[in-house]
Scaffold this motif. Structure first.
Motif, short mmCIF file in Angstrom:
data_model
loop_
_atom_site.label_atom_id
_atom_site.label_comp_id
_atom_site.label_asym_id
_atom_site.label_seq_id
_atom_site.Cartn_x
_atom_site.Cartn_y
_atom_site.Cartn_z
N ASN A 258 1.07 -1.24 -0.10
CA ASN A 258 0.12 0.10 0.16
C ASN A 258 1.24 0.98 -0.42
OD1 ASN A 258 -2.95 -0.57 0.97
ND2 ASN A 258 -2.11 -2.17 1.69
N ASN A 259 0.46 2.27 -0.53
CA ASN A 259 1.24 3.42 -0.65
C ASN A 259 0.70 4.22 0.95
OD1 ASN A 259 0.78 6.79 -0.68
ND2 ASN A 259 2.50 5.96 -2.15
N LYS A 260 1.56 4.36 1.31
CA LYS A 260 1.97 5.08 2.64
C LYS A 260 1.23 5.87 3.22
CE LYS A 260 4.79 5.86 6.97
NZ LYS A 260 6.23 6.25 7.59
N PHE A 261 1.00 7.33 2.13
CA PHE A 261 0.17 8.58 2.08
C PHE A 261 -1.02 7.67 2.69
CE2 PHE A 261 -2.69 11.07 0.10
CZ PHE A 261 -2.43 12.49 1.18
N ASP A 262 -1.42 6.26 1.50
CA ASP A 262 -2.99 6.03 1.54
C ASP A 262 -3.65 5.53 3.45
OD1 ASP A 262 -3.77 7.45 -1.10
OD2 ASP A 262 -3.37 5.65 -1.72
N ALA A 283 6.20 2.53 0.00
CA ALA A 283 5.23 1.69 0.08
C ALA A 283 5.24 1.10 0.65
CB ALA A 283 5.91 0.32 -1.40
N VAL A 284 4.26 0.75 1.70
CA VAL A 284 4.67 -0.35 3.19
C VAL A 284 3.65 -1.51 2.71
CG1 VAL A 284 2.86 -0.98 5.65
CG2 VAL A 284 3.32 1.94 4.65
N LEU A 285 4.71 -3.07 3.15
CA LEU A 285 4.19 -3.86 3.20
C LEU A 285 4.11 -4.98 3.85
CD1 LEU A 285 4.74 -6.32 0.83
CD2 LEU A 285 7.29 -6.55 1.18
N THR A 286 3.03 -5.19 4.09
CA THR A 286 2.40 -6.11 5.19
C THR A 286 1.82 -7.38 4.45
OG1 THR A 286 0.28 -4.16 5.59
CG2 THR A 286 0.29 -6.34 6.76
N ILE A 287 2.44 -8.73 5.40
CA ILE A 287 2.21 -9.65 5.10
C ILE A 287 1.18 -10.01 5.69
CG2 ILE A 287 3.73 -12.03 6.44
CD1 ILE A 287 6.05 -11.02 7.03
N GLY A 296 1.08 -9.99 9.78
CA GLY A 296 0.62 -8.63 10.55
C GLY A 296 1.40 -7.78 10.44
N ALA A 297 2.75 -8.77 10.44
CA ALA A 297 3.88 -8.12 10.46
C ALA A 297 4.02 -6.88 8.95
CB ALA A 297 5.33 -8.58 9.86
N VAL A 298 4.44 -5.59 9.29
CA VAL A 298 4.82 -4.17 8.01
C VAL A 298 5.45 -4.11 8.36
CG1 VAL A 298 2.97 -2.24 8.40
CG2 VAL A 298 2.41 -4.17 9.67
N LEU A 299 6.54 -3.38 7.09
CA LEU A 299 7.38 -2.61 7.01
C LEU A 299 7.65 -2.09 6.05
CD1 LEU A 299 9.88 -6.37 6.63
CD2 LEU A 299 9.82 -5.18 8.36
N GLN A 300 8.25 -0.65 5.18
CA GLN A 300 8.01 0.20 4.47
C GLN A 300 9.44 0.53 3.71
OE1 GLN A 300 7.57 3.82 6.67
NE2 GLN A 300 9.65 4.23 7.36
N PHE A 301 9.46 0.16 2.39
CA PHE A 301 10.05 0.53 1.72
C PHE A 301 10.41 2.05 0.32
CE2 PHE A 301 9.90 -4.53 2.31
CZ PHE A 301 10.97 -4.81 2.85
N ARG A 302 11.23 2.61 0.62
CA ARG A 302 11.62 3.66 -0.28
C ARG A 302 11.46 3.06 -1.83
NH1 ARG A 302 16.13 8.08 -1.35
NH2 ARG A 302 13.84 9.35 -2.58
N THR A 313 15.87 -2.18 2.18
CA THR A 313 16.28 -2.57 2.83
C THR A 313 14.86 -1.55 3.36
OG1 THR A 313 18.79 -2.08 3.13
CG2 THR A 313 17.59 -1.51 5.50
N GLY A 314 14.23 -2.85 4.51
CA GLY A 314 13.17 -2.43 4.80
C GLY A 314 12.81 -1.24 6.26
N THR A 315 12.60 -0.66 7.04
CA THR A 315 12.38 -0.71 8.41
C THR A 315 11.39 -0.71 8.78
OG1 THR A 315 11.88 1.85 7.47
CG2 THR A 315 13.86 1.09 7.96
N GLU A 316 11.10 -0.65 9.80
CA GLU A 316 9.78 -0.90 11.09
C GLU A 316 8.67 0.46 10.75
OE1 GLU A 316 8.00 -1.17 15.32
OE2 GLU A 316 10.10 -0.83 14.85
N VAL A 317 7.52 0.77 10.41
CA VAL A 317 6.72 1.73 10.29
C VAL A 317 5.95 2.15 11.66
CG1 VAL A 317 4.29 2.50 9.57
CG2 VAL A 317 5.65 0.40 7.87
N LYS A 318 6.40 3.40 12.06
CA LYS A 318 6.27 3.64 13.59
C LYS A 318 5.02 4.83 13.40
CE LYS A 318 11.43 4.10 14.15
NZ LYS A 318 11.44 3.24 15.59
N GLU A 319 4.52 4.82 12.15
CA GLU A 319 3.26 5.29 12.33
C GLU A 319 2.20 4.97 12.21
OE1 GLU A 319 6.27 7.87 10.79
OE2 GLU A 319 5.35 6.68 10.03
N GLN A 320 0.81 5.87 13.17
CA GLN A 320 -0.40 4.21 13.11
C GLN A 320 -1.14 5.08 11.37
OE1 GLN A 320 -3.24 6.46 15.70
NE2 GLN A 320 -4.58 4.89 15.10
N LEU A 321 -1.36 3.13 11.52
CA LEU A 321 -1.89 3.02 10.28
C LEU A 321 -3.84 2.69 10.50
CD1 LEU A 321 0.95 0.60 8.36
CD2 LEU A 321 0.94 2.94 8.39
#
Length: 329
Positions: A258-262, A283-287, A296-302, A313-321
């Motif tokens: 998913n697009n993180k902005f959305d 982009a946010v990648l959800t398993i 339920g794990a969530v990573l973000q990739f530029r 390199t994926g990093t943890e999403v810190k914002e509330q989704l």
């Protein structure tokens, strides 16, 4: 004995032989090459598993899949990419842009530049043409090093069915001497005997799952979404896959982009307007489903779609989704 029958004793013996000869787990796992993702799905894509990759249109599903293909081919393992929407030259251009983008510190490489070089009418070798692109020649060298391990099948919805996929896999086996990682781009375009979309999707996803088990290698398939899931501001989930509930049921791993902005909560945008542009770059990648670990794990990739790639390199999403954001004036 029927080749489909095996006693547990025979399975134990085969596992023991594999371990004694050093052909242990590494030979049964194909890494995606995306840092942070592989440990969450059992070390990578496992032999006999069906992995689905879904997401809204334009969010880089094919780019992600091609990057996985390249990451594996670069290690010397064959990959068979069934492409229903792009020809081999188009994918080759994206691979060169991908490699050049990773190599170039000046950040000047663009997919559009690579494509224009391929399309230009002046007579010259590809290597000479790429001299004008930062790290272009080095990128061509890198692609050439794994080019014989990455097989592209120009697939069509009118001809390429499950039997054709099986036949192509056997052909690659003969050419490379081993079973390839199979990538299908995308699942709903595989030719089916059914006209009804639900029945067609069920047949294809069950067939791809059986195929993964039969060839003892992973199948990574891109899955399309229902139209309702494509609208901005809605978070796509596993139940938004188009065609059949069998998609999520049969798959061993379901990944959704998913697009993180959305999908960030509105307050992250309201109190820091600069976040809007930053979030659009990720982009946010959800398993969504994971038979080999927790889901339920969530990573973000530029995203670097201008260069035909993701930053791996994926990093943890810190914002509330959220699942859906509704703006009110």
């Amino acid at each position: 004995m029927d080749h489909q029958l095996m006693t547990v004793g025979a399975s134990l013996a085969r596992s023991d032989e594999r371990m004694l000869t050093g052909r242990n787990a590494a030979g049964r796992v194909w890494k995606t090459g995306f840092v942070g993702l592989d440990p969450l799905i059992g070390g990578g894509m496992r032999a006999g598993s069906l992995v689905l990759l879904a997401g809204p249109q334009g969010l880089g599903k094919s780019t992600f899949a091609l990057q996985v293909a390249r990451n594996n081919a670069a290690t010397g393992r064959p990959v068979l990419y069934f492409s229903y929407e792009h020809d081999a030259e188009d994918l080759t251009q994206k691979l060169i842009a991908m490699e050049a983008g990773e190599l170039d510190d000046s950040d000047q490489v663009r997919v559009t530049t690579i494509r224009s070089i391929f399309d230009d009418l002046w007579v010259s070798s590809l290597e000479h043409r790429l001299e004008s692109v930062p790290s272009g020649v080095e990128a061509l060298t890198k692609v050439s090093q794994y080019s014989e391990m990455l097989f592209v099948h120009r697939s069509t919805g009118t001809r390429t069915d499950l039997d054709a996929i099986q036949n192509a896999i056997e052909a690659v086996r003969e050419l490379s001497g081993t079973t390839p990682l199979v990538i299908v781009d995308y699942l709903q375009k595989v030719k089916s005997m059914h006209e009804d979309e639900e029945a067609s999707t069920t047949q294809i996803v069950e067939g791809l799952k059986d195929l993964a088990i039969d060839i003892n290698a992973p199948v990574l398939a891109i899955a399309a979404a229902e139209k309702e899931a494509l609208r901005s501001g809605k978070r796509m989930r596993a139940n938004d896959l188009r065609g059949s509930s069998a998609l999520a049921y049969e798959a061993d791993v379901v990944l959704v982009l998913n697009n993180k902005f959305d999908i960030v909560a509105r307050h992250h945008l309201t109190y820091d307007l600069g976040n809007a542009e930053r979030f659009r770059e990720y982009a946010v990648l959800t398993i969504e489903k994971n038979r080999f670990g927790r889901d339920g794990a969530v990573l973000q990739f530029r995203t670097r779609f201008d260069q035909g790639r993701f930053v791996p390199t994926g990093t943890e999403v810190k914002e509330q989704l959220i699942d859906e954001r509704v703006f009110r004036e």
